[in-house]
Each structure stands twice: as C-alpha cells, then as structure tokens.
Design a protein around this motif. Structure first.
Motif, PDB file in Angstrom:
ATOM      1  N   ALA A 156       0.814  -1.216   0.000  1.00 15.78           N
ATOM      2  CA  ALA A 156       0.000   0.000   0.000  1.00 15.78           C
ATOM      3  C   ALA A 156       0.847   1.265   0.000  1.00 15.78           C
ATOM      4  CB  ALA A 156      -0.936  -0.004   1.202  1.00 15.78           C
ATOM      5  N   SER A 157       2.151   1.126   0.205  1.00 18.66           N
ATOM      6  CA  SER A 157       3.040   2.294   0.120  1.00 18.66           C
ATOM      7  C   SER A 157       3.338   2.667  -1.330  1.00 18.66           C
ATOM      8  CB  SER A 157       4.346   2.009   0.871  1.00 18.66           C
ATOM      9  OG  SER A 157       4.090   1.799   2.253  1.00 18.66           O
ATOM     10  N   HIS A 158       2.926   1.824  -2.253  1.00 16.11           N
ATOM     11  CA  HIS A 158       3.084   2.120  -3.672  1.00 16.11           C
ATOM     12  C   HIS A 158       2.076   3.192  -4.065  1.00 16.11           C
ATOM     13  CE1 HIS A 158       3.323   1.493  -8.025  1.00 16.11           C
ATOM     14  NE2 HIS A 158       4.457   0.818  -7.807  1.00 16.11           N
ATOM     15  N   SER A 159       2.478   4.115  -4.894  1.00 22.33           N
ATOM     16  CA  SER A 159       1.629   5.268  -5.224  1.00 22.33           C
ATOM     17  C   SER A 159       0.351   4.886  -5.965  1.00 22.33           C
ATOM     18  CB  SER A 159       2.421   6.265  -6.073  1.00 22.33           C
ATOM     19  OG  SER A 159       2.817   5.661  -7.302  1.00 22.33           O
ATOM     20  N   SER A 160       0.316   3.734  -6.597  1.00 31.04           N
ATOM     21  CA  SER A 160      -0.865   3.347  -7.379  1.00 31.04           C
ATOM     22  C   SER A 160      -1.834   2.464  -6.603  1.00 31.04           C
ATOM     23  CB  SER A 160      -0.435   2.620  -8.653  1.00 31.04           C
ATOM     24  OG  SER A 160       0.149   1.363  -8.338  1.00 31.04           O
ATOM     25  N   VAL A 161      -1.522   2.197  -5.313  1.00 30.22           N
ATOM     26  CA  VAL A 161      -2.311   1.234  -4.546  1.00 30.22           C
ATOM     27  C   VAL A 161      -2.943   1.910  -3.332  1.00 30.22           C
ATOM     28  CG1 VAL A 161      -2.254  -0.931  -3.234  1.00 30.22           C
ATOM     29  CG2 VAL A 161      -0.835  -0.669  -5.285  1.00 30.22           C
ATOM     30  N   THR A 162      -4.202   1.579  -3.087  1.00 33.81           N
ATOM     31  CA  THR A 162      -4.903   2.028  -1.877  1.00 33.81           C
ATOM     32  C   THR A 162      -5.006   0.852  -0.914  1.00 33.81           C
ATOM     33  OG1 THR A 162      -6.215   3.671  -3.063  1.00 33.81           O
ATOM     34  CG2 THR A 162      -7.073   2.913  -0.953  1.00 33.81           C
ATOM     35  N   GLY A 163      -4.514   1.030   0.295  1.00 31.53           N
ATOM     36  CA  GLY A 163      -4.610  -0.032   1.297  1.00 31.53           C
ATOM     37  C   GLY A 163      -5.996  -0.037   1.907  1.00 31.53           C
ATOM     38  N   GLN A 173     -19.118  -3.539  -3.596  1.00 37.43           N
ATOM     39  CA  GLN A 173     -18.899  -3.238  -2.181  1.00 37.43           C
ATOM     40  C   GLN A 173     -17.584  -2.494  -1.957  1.00 37.43           C
ATOM     41  OE1 GLN A 173     -19.978  -6.220   0.782  1.00 37.43           O
ATOM     42  NE2 GLN A 173     -20.988  -7.428  -0.810  1.00 37.43           N
ATOM     43  N   VAL A 174     -16.573  -2.825  -2.744  1.00 34.72           N
ATOM     44  CA  VAL A 174     -15.299  -2.100  -2.620  1.00 34.72           C
ATOM     45  C   VAL A 174     -15.486  -0.647  -3.043  1.00 34.72           C
ATOM     46  CG1 VAL A 174     -12.939  -1.891  -3.500  1.00 34.72           C
ATOM     47  CG2 VAL A 174     -13.842  -4.136  -2.882  1.00 34.72           C
ATOM     48  N   ARG A 175     -16.244  -0.432  -4.114  1.00 33.66           N
ATOM     49  CA  ARG A 175     -16.458   0.922  -4.609  1.00 33.66           C
ATOM     50  C   ARG A 175     -17.237   1.778  -3.603  1.00 33.66           C
ATOM     51  NH1 ARG A 175     -12.651   1.196  -7.026  1.00 33.66           N
ATOM     52  NH2 ARG A 175     -12.295   0.755  -9.231  1.00 33.66           N
ATOM     53  N   GLN A 176     -18.075   1.145  -2.786  1.00 34.84           N
ATOM     54  CA  GLN A 176     -18.799   1.893  -1.758  1.00 34.84           C
ATOM     55  C   GLN A 176     -17.842   2.477  -0.726  1.00 34.84           C
ATOM     56  OE1 GLN A 176     -21.588  -1.012  -0.289  1.00 34.84           O
ATOM     57  NE2 GLN A 176     -23.011  -0.733  -1.988  1.00 34.84           N
ATOM     58  N   ARG A 177     -16.733   1.781  -0.506  1.00 34.57           N
ATOM     59  CA  ARG A 177     -15.760   2.232   0.491  1.00 34.57           C
ATOM     60  C   ARG A 177     -14.621   3.040  -0.117  1.00 34.57           C
ATOM     61  NH1 ARG A 177     -15.061  -3.063   4.489  1.00 34.57           N
ATOM     62  NH2 ARG A 177     -17.223  -3.793   4.383  1.00 34.57           N
ATOM     63  N   HIS A 178     -14.240   2.648  -1.321  1.00 36.57           N
ATOM     64  CA  HIS A 178     -13.086   3.302  -1.975  1.00 36.57           C
ATOM     65  C   HIS A 178     -13.470   3.612  -3.418  1.00 36.57           C
ATOM     66  CE1 HIS A 178     -10.578   2.213   1.475  1.00 36.57           C
ATOM     67  NE2 HIS A 178     -11.163   1.024   1.428  1.00 36.57           N
ATOM     68  N   PRO A 179     -14.307   4.613  -3.609  1.00 35.58           N
ATOM     69  CA  PRO A 179     -14.863   4.868  -4.943  1.00 35.58           C
ATOM     70  C   PRO A 179     -13.829   5.247  -6.002  1.00 35.58           C
ATOM     71  CG  PRO A 179     -15.409   6.646  -3.413  1.00 35.58           C
ATOM     72  CD  PRO A 179     -14.834   5.536  -2.598  1.00 35.58           C
ATOM     73  N   ASP A 180     -12.715   5.811  -5.590  1.00 35.34           N
ATOM     74  CA  ASP A 180     -11.750   6.330  -6.577  1.00 35.34           C
ATOM     75  C   ASP A 180     -10.483   5.485  -6.698  1.00 35.34           C
ATOM     76  OD1 ASP A 180     -13.471   8.538  -7.007  1.00 35.34           O
ATOM     77  OD2 ASP A 180     -12.650   9.528  -5.235  1.00 35.34           O
ATOM     78  N   ALA A 181     -10.415   4.381  -5.970  1.00 31.96           N
ATOM     79  CA  ALA A 181      -9.172   3.595  -5.955  1.00 31.96           C
ATOM     80  C   ALA A 181      -9.027   2.777  -7.238  1.00 31.96           C
ATOM     81  CB  ALA A 181      -9.159   2.668  -4.750  1.00 31.96           C
ATOM     82  N   ALA A 182      -7.895   2.940  -7.909  1.00 36.78           N
ATOM     83  CA  ALA A 182      -7.634   2.148  -9.119  1.00 36.78           C
ATOM     84  C   ALA A 182      -7.242   0.719  -8.757  1.00 36.78           C
ATOM     85  CB  ALA A 182      -6.531   2.809  -9.929  1.00 36.78           C
ATOM     86  N   ARG A 183      -6.484   0.576  -7.668  1.00 35.04           N
ATOM     87  CA  ARG A 183      -5.991  -0.741  -7.228  1.00 35.04           C
ATOM     88  C   ARG A 183      -6.032  -0.773  -5.708  1.00 35.04           C
ATOM     89  NH1 ARG A 183      -1.937  -4.085  -9.840  1.00 35.04           N
ATOM     90  NH2 ARG A 183      -2.532  -6.225  -9.342  1.00 35.04           N
ATOM     91  N   VAL A 184      -6.545  -1.836  -5.130  1.00 32.35           N
ATOM     92  CA  VAL A 184      -6.611  -1.922  -3.668  1.00 32.35           C
ATOM     93  C   VAL A 184      -5.933  -3.192  -3.183  1.00 32.35           C
ATOM     94  CG1 VAL A 184      -8.811  -0.650  -3.552  1.00 32.35           C
ATOM     95  CG2 VAL A 184      -8.830  -3.167  -3.623  1.00 32.35           C
ATOM     96  N   THR A 185      -5.421  -3.094  -1.960  1.00 27.89           N
ATOM     97  CA  THR A 185      -5.033  -4.305  -1.238  1.00 27.89           C
ATOM     98  C   THR A 185      -6.195  -4.693  -0.329  1.00 27.89           C
ATOM     99  OG1 THR A 185      -4.024  -2.972   0.506  1.00 27.89           O
ATOM    100  CG2 THR A 185      -2.573  -3.841  -1.200  1.00 27.89           C
ATOM    101  N   ASP A 186      -6.418  -5.969  -0.179  1.00 23.53           N
ATOM    102  CA  ASP A 186      -7.479  -6.492   0.690  1.00 23.53           C
ATOM    103  C   ASP A 186      -6.831  -7.501   1.626  1.00 23.53           C
ATOM    104  OD1 ASP A 186      -9.574  -7.795   1.916  1.00 23.53           O
ATOM    105  OD2 ASP A 186     -10.809  -7.892   0.116  1.00 23.53           O
ATOM    106  N   LYS A 187      -6.684  -7.101   2.904  1.00 25.93           N
ATOM    107  CA  LYS A 187      -6.020  -7.970   3.873  1.00 25.93           C
ATOM    108  C   LYS A 187      -7.051  -8.770   4.687  1.00 25.93           C
ATOM    109  CE  LYS A 187      -4.376  -7.128   7.916  1.00 25.93           C
ATOM    110  NZ  LYS A 187      -4.515  -8.413   8.638  1.00 25.93           N
ATOM    111  N   SER A 188      -8.011  -9.340   3.987  1.00 24.22           N
ATOM    112  CA  SER A 188      -8.985 -10.206   4.660  1.00 24.22           C
ATOM    113  C   SER A 188      -8.415 -11.615   4.672  1.00 24.22           C
ATOM    114  CB  SER A 188     -10.327 -10.160   3.936  1.00 24.22           C
ATOM    115  OG  SER A 188     -10.812  -8.837   3.902  1.00 24.22           O
ATOM    116  N   ILE A 189      -7.943 -12.036   5.824  1.00 22.05           N
ATOM    117  CA  ILE A 189      -7.079 -13.222   5.855  1.00 22.05           C
ATOM    118  C   ILE A 189      -7.777 -14.512   5.454  1.00 22.05           C
ATOM    119  CG2 ILE A 189      -5.432 -12.265   7.509  1.00 22.05           C
ATOM    120  CD1 ILE A 189      -6.906 -13.709   9.694  1.00 22.05           C
ATOM    121  N   GLN A 190      -9.100 -14.586   5.554  1.00 26.94           N
ATOM    122  CA  GLN A 190      -9.786 -15.819   5.169  1.00 26.94           C
ATOM    123  C   GLN A 190      -9.879 -15.999   3.654  1.00 26.94           C
ATOM    124  OE1 GLN A 190     -11.228 -18.488   6.916  1.00 26.94           O
ATOM    125  NE2 GLN A 190     -10.027 -17.718   8.624  1.00 26.94           N
ATOM    126  N   SER A 191      -9.409 -15.044   2.880  1.00 28.95           N
ATOM    127  CA  SER A 191      -9.547 -15.155   1.424  1.00 28.95           C
ATOM    128  C   SER A 191      -8.778 -16.351   0.861  1.00 28.95           C
ATOM    129  CB  SER A 191      -9.116 -13.852   0.741  1.00 28.95           C
ATOM    130  OG  SER A 191      -7.803 -13.497   1.089  1.00 28.95           O
TER     131      SER A 191
END
Length: 723
Positions: free
Chosen positions: A498-505, A547-565
């Motif tokens: 998420a420290s990458h400029s193109s990624v939203t944590g 559902q991701v867009r409801q929380r992060h409407p403008d994020a081009a790329r996200v990290t998802d740290k949901s461990i059960q995935s």
C-alpha cells in the motif's frame, strides 16, 4: 422405526424424567428421542423435549415438538402456554405467526385462548387483578414513591400486604420501595414473590432483572428478563433489558432478535436502535450498524452514546473524518463518556497518531478504571518502562474478586504484554493462560467443526478441474489479496504494497470470503463448485467490486487484507482473473504464540484461546494452501516473514514485482506510510522492519507442549534443539 413395548416406553419415560429433574438434559433427551423414534404420537414426550429446549435457551428447537404436542393434545392449556413461551423467547415473527394461526383454530377454552393471544398484541397492557379497596391504597403509595419517600412507601406497602397477603401489586410496590433503599436481598425476594403470585404480570420480573444487573448478578438477571418477555412479548422495556443483558454476557447473536422486535414495536424509541447498532458493530456488520444508528440519531440527535457508537461504526468503515466529528460531538454533549473518550483514543491510535492518543487513553483509564479492555487497548501502542504504575494497577484489578471475568481477560492480556515489555518473561504465561481460559469459557470452540468445514470446502473446490477454462464475462478488477494466518505478517506485507503510489490499502474488508461462503452455501451443505453456473461466479466478482467501490470509490488498485480469502482463492481468481494473491507464512511456533498472546475482536478467531486448537487450526491452514499449491501453484505468491525481515530490500522487490507493480523506493519505507491501520499490528507497522520478534517462542517453550503436539509433523525440526 424401532419398536418398543409399552413397558419399555414407560421405562424410558421414567428414566428420562429422573434425568430431566437432575438437569441431565442430554441424557434425558436421548431417552425421549428413542421414544419418538418408536412412537412419534406421544404428546407428553414432545412436551417434555420442548421443556428441555426452552429451559436450556434453545426455544427454536422446542417449536416443532410443541406443534406436534398441540396437534396431539389440542385442548391442553399447558402445551399452548409453553408454546407461547418458546415463541416469545425466539422473538421471531414467523414463529409468532405460526403460533397465532394454530391458536385461532385450537379447541382451548375461549378465556385461555384470548389471554394467550393478548400477550402478542402490540399495545395490549396486562392489568393485574386488584380489588377496588386495594387499588385505592395503592394509589396512596404512588405519590410517596414519586417524592422519593421510600421508607414511608415501604411501611405503607407492608401494611397493605399484611391485610392482603396474596396481592401481587402490593408485593411489587414493597419490593420497589426496598430496592430504592438498597435493600437488595429483601427486594429480590419480594419481586420473586410477586411474580409467583401473578405469573402473567411482567413488571415484577422486569424490575427484578434491573436490580440484579445493578448488583452484578447477571445470570439471575437474564432469567428474570426472560421471564418478563415470556409474560409480555410486546413489552419494549423487557425486550430492551433482555437484549442488553445478553450483550453484557456476550450473547450477541442471541440478543439480536429481541432488539429487532423492540425496534419494530416502537419505531419512535431510539434505545432499541442504539442497542441494535452496538450488536451489529460487535458482529462486524458495520453497514447495518450505520443504518440503524442514523435512524436513532434522527430521533434523538443529542444522545451522546449514540453519537459515540456512530463514530465507532464509521471508523470501522474507514470514514475517519466523519467518525472524528461524531466523537467530538459526543464529547461536547458528555465530556466524560468513556465510550467517546476511549473511542477517540482508539481512532487516533489506528491513524498512527500515538502521542495524541495517549492523553485520551489516560483519561479513559481514569473514567473507567475497572475496564480491562481499555488498559489492553492502550498497551497496544504504549511500551511499558520500569516503574510504570500501569502494571501494578492492572495486577491489582486482575486480583480483585470484584473484577468480572470479561474485564479480567483484558487485564490478563494487558499484564502479559507489559511484563514482556519489561522482559519479565517467566511471569508472562500465568496471566496469559488465565486470560485465554476465561475467554474460551465465554466462547467455547470445537476445532472439529473447523476440520469438517475445511474438508467440505475442499471437496467443493475439487469438484472442478483446475485451472480449467476461464469464466466468460469475469470482472476486470484486480485487487491484491494479502492472506495468511493472523499475526503472520499480513499487516506488514499489506503496508509495504500500500506504500506504492498506485495502490490504496483497504485493510480487512471482510467481503470476499463472505461472498464465497454465501455462494457455496445451501441448507447447511457446501455446493460443489463444479456445479455452479458461470454467471454465479461472474456475479461474485461484480458484487465484490460494488462493495469495494462503496468504500473506496476512486481507488484504481486496492489491497485487501482479509485473511480468510485463502480459503476461496481459486473461486476468487475465477471471478477476478486479474486479482493477485500474496500468502504470508511465518514459523508456526512464533505465529501461533503471537496469536495466543493477543486478544481479537469479540467473537472472532475463537481457536486462539487454546494452544492445542491453535496447532490444529494451523494444520487446516497448511492443508488449504497445499491444496492450491497442488492445483494452481502460479495463482499465488508466498512471502516468508523471516526472510522478509532478514533481507527487506531483496524480498520487497520480489513482492512488488509479484503484485505486477513497478518498483518504487517508498515501498522500502512502509513504516512512514500514514494510512490507517486497524489491526493488532497498528504500532509495529509504524516502526522500521525489525528481527526482534524472531524466535520469541523459545522464551516460552516449556509452556507450548500442547501446541507442539497438535502441530505434529509441521513442527520445525529444530524445536527442541534451539534451547
């Protein structure tokens, strides 16, 4: 059908009744079940089975037996009264509708039928039978109660009762006057007497529950409130008090129907909505919590507790600026509200603003010094130094007999962390074990269920040929899933990416696994993945993106740290072919010990409170990862935590490349990332990468035998040689 003679049936029934009287319910049910298998048309057997299920808090399981008993013995009032009680204790509209429809067609005496029907009529108020002359005297007592002249009220009520010893209203008044004077034992006795004199009057039981709560007698209070709800299923205060008592006893799921019923019965009352918001938050259903709390605030915007709960919910949803506004509004309305003071401290902590958080935590400790969870939360980002008074404060509270088990859990984890900060390792485990044992007592866990779930899921996944053909129309969205065991380094890895400029944590969104589980669920079974229509898989990807867009409407790329995935890795990749998966691995000895040393959100990671269960659970994690490795090894990238902290630059470069990202130097300075981190690693990820936590298990090896046994062949070979 097993045939039993009349003599055998009687023998089973007599034995079952003896066991039931001795509270040996499981054994009694075994006899009753044999009788039902032999002859399902014995009404007394169904009735007794229903009594057991209602008594042990499983009224939903009583309902089919009561329906059967009523069909077999339609004119028996006892059956219908128990059915009404079970329906009241489910608080479910469908169960109520079924009961009332059957009651309407029953052959009960009209008076009995009407009284049972009236219980479920909203707005119906039960009026105790009070003679006229007694009613006049009762009216004289009421002004004394309102004027807080409780001694005089007690004397007058006692006098009235001496002349009318079976008047429940007089006993209820006497008990209330005594309760107001702190005569708890006398009040409890008289409230119980009033309830016995008039079982259909809910007021004495509702009053009884409230004074028992104040006296710290929670189990007795729960029984009183249940009795009040049985007597008056539409009495909103009784429903509210029962939901609150269940919440306090950590029966969150069981409390929900009662709060929902109260909210339906009186939409203008904010209290049921506030309780619902709290319950939804505890279940991590933050969207539902937000919805009901907004309704509560529309009714009563100046309730400080509602403002604070809304802030807490919004913080969980990542709407931090609005959350802070609600915390500040709550503090404006009630500056010393612990929920608001502690909530603001926690929000500042997750934002990495530790210096700002500390005075708020300190203030929270002053306001609510008996709350072990506040101390534990504070110590997440506070390193204890020699001489810090917080240690002695926690130990004194931990040893205080008045400290509740729930608070002792918080203090136990907090003390263990503080002692580890002070390097007093030999004193850590006694507190840690007590804290985990108490937490396990409240939330028991059967690791066999986990093994069964994993086996069913892998059978489902194995019904498809892997990797197989792509799913037409699959989503083009490409989240980066960071998955693995808790405390394995997933937060650190996400922070790096998420420290990458193109990624939203995005943190732990808890969306993907829920969608996967829902898609494969059918009547307590797990559907074969191979039988799913491609469209269903496509919709999973679409629903995830929505559902991701409801929380992060403008994020081009996200990290998802949901461990059960990791459980649904293959399914998620089919739904979102551009998704990347990073599986974080850590030495299981350090990984599981770290889990055992930490307290997780209520109701989550219940395996964490047993060293043996931890080892067993890790085996299932390993099994799932190996399943995917054997079928789709190129669908995920593995990070070994020990290698990452030993060679941060080399391993970080490989990680960033595996995520399909161009290199950026900021990824080497992830501790400078100011994004919100809402996990137990909130403090560690703000520090430079360190080897300090490697081989921590060696300090506690003598305590970890059960965990080592459960790990079995997954235990590293150097375990005992490391000493």
């Amino acid at each position: 059908m097993t045939k039993l003679s009349e003599a055998q049936l009687k023998q089973h029934y007599d034995q079952a009744m003896k066991l039931q009287a001795a509270k040996q319910h499981k054994e009694a049910l075994s006899h009753y079940e044999k009788m039902i298998a032999a002859n399902p048309r014995i009404p007394e057997v169904h009735f007794q089975v229903a009594r057991i299920f209602t008594e042990v808090g499983k009224p939903e399981r009583a309902l089919p037996h009561l329906q059967a008993a009523a069909a077999l013995r339609p004119a028996e009032p006892a059956v219908w009264r128990l059915w009404a009680a079970a329906v009241a204790l489910t608080a479910e509209p469908e169960a109520e509708a079924t009961f009332l429809a059957a009651l309407k067609l029953s052959t009960l005496p009209p008076a009995v039928k009407l009284r049972l029907q009236d219980r479920f009529t909203p707005g119906h108020a039960y009026v105790p039978s009070v003679p006229d002359e007694v009613r006049a005297e009762v009216r004289k007592i009421m002004p004394l109660m309102k004027a807080k002249r409780f001694t005089e009220a007690e004397l007058m009520a006692a006098s009235l009762l001496s002349r009318n010893p079976r008047c429940a209203a007089a006993v209820n008044l006497l008990a209330t006057a005594q309760a107001k004077q702190g005569k708890i034992d006398a009040a409890v006795a008289n409230y119980n007497k009033a309830a016995a004199l008039d079982p259909e009057d809910a007021e004495p039981l509702n009053n009884l529950g409230q004074i028992l709560i104040e006296a710290g007698r929670l189990p007795e209070a729960l029984e009183a409130f249940r009795g009040a709800v049985v007597a008056a299923p539409c009495m909103v205060p009784a429903l509210v008090h029962l939901a609150l008592a269940m919440r306090r006893s950590e029966q969150v799921v069981a409390a929900l129907p009662f709060a929902l019923r109260a909210a339906r019965l009186d939409p203008s009352d904010p209290m049921p909505l506030v309780i619902l918001g709290n319950l939804y938050t505890l279940r991590r259903d933050f969207e539902s919590a937000e919805a009901v709390l907004r309704k509560a605030l529309a009714i009563a915007p100046d309730r400080a507790d509602t403002q604070a709960l809304m802030a807490q919910t919004l913080a969980r949803l990542g709407v931090d600026q609005e959350a802070m506004t609600h915390f500040d509004r709550a503090l404006q309305l009630q500056p010393d509200l612990p929920l608001a003071v502690g909530g603001k401290a926690s929000l500042l902590q997750t934002l990495g603003r530790f210096e700002e958080a500390e005075p708020w935590f300190r203030r929270s400790l002053e306001l609510d010094p008996a709350n072990g969870e506040t101390y534990r939360g504070f110590l997440v980002s506070h390193k204890v130094q020699p001489g810090d008074p917080v240690v002695d404060e926690m130990i004194a509270r931990f040893n205080d007999p008045k400290t509740t088990d729930a608070n002792r859990v918080g203090f136990g984890f907090g003390i263990a962390k503080a002692l580890e900060d002070l390097k007093q390792y030999d004193q850590v485990f006694p507190y840690l074990r007590v804290a985990n044992d108490l937490a396990r007592k409240v939330n028991p866990y059967d690791v066999k269920v986990r093994h069964e779930r994993v086996a069913a899921l892998l059978r489902s996944m194995d019904s498809r040929d892997w990797p197989g053909e792509p799913v037409p129309g699959a989503s083009g969205f490409g989240p980066i899933f960071v998955t693995g065991m808790p405390r394995s380094g997933t937060t650190l890895v996400e922070q790096i990416i998420a420290s990458h400029s193109s990624v939203t944590g995005a943190g732990e969104m808890n969306i993907a696994a829920k969608l996967g589980a829902k898609l494969l669920a059918a009547d307590r079974e797990t559907l074969p993945l191979g039988d799913l229509a491609p469209g269903a898989i496509v919709r999973l990807g679409e629903d995830y993106l929505t559902q991701v867009r409801q929380r992060h409407p403008d994020a081009a790329r996200v990290t998802d740290k949901s461990i059960q995935s990791y459980m649904y890795l293959g399914l998620l990749k089919l739904a979102m072919p551009k998704a990347r998966f990073v599986v974080v691995r850590r030495d299981p000895r350090d990984n599981l010990l770290s889990i055992y040393k930490n307290k997780f959100t209520e109701g989550t990671h219940l395996y964490s409170n047993s060293l043996r269960d931890l080892g067993e659970y890790y085996r299932t994690f390993h099994e799932v990862i190996e399943f995917w490795r054997a079928r789709v090894p190129d669908w995920f990238y593995e990070v070994q935590y020990e290698e990452l902290v030993a060679n941060p630059e080399a391993e970080t470069r490989k990680l960033i490349a595996a995520c399909g990202l161009d290199w950026e130097d900021a990824c080497l300075n992830s501790h400078q990332n100011t994004r919100k981190v809402d996990t137990l690693s909130v403090f560690q990820v703000r520090q430079p990468i360190s080897k300090a936590s490697l081989n921590a298990w060696q300090r506690y090896e003598s305590h970890l035998g059960e965990m080592f046994e459960a790990l079995g062949d997954l235990l590293p070979e150097d375990t005992h040689a490391a000493r």
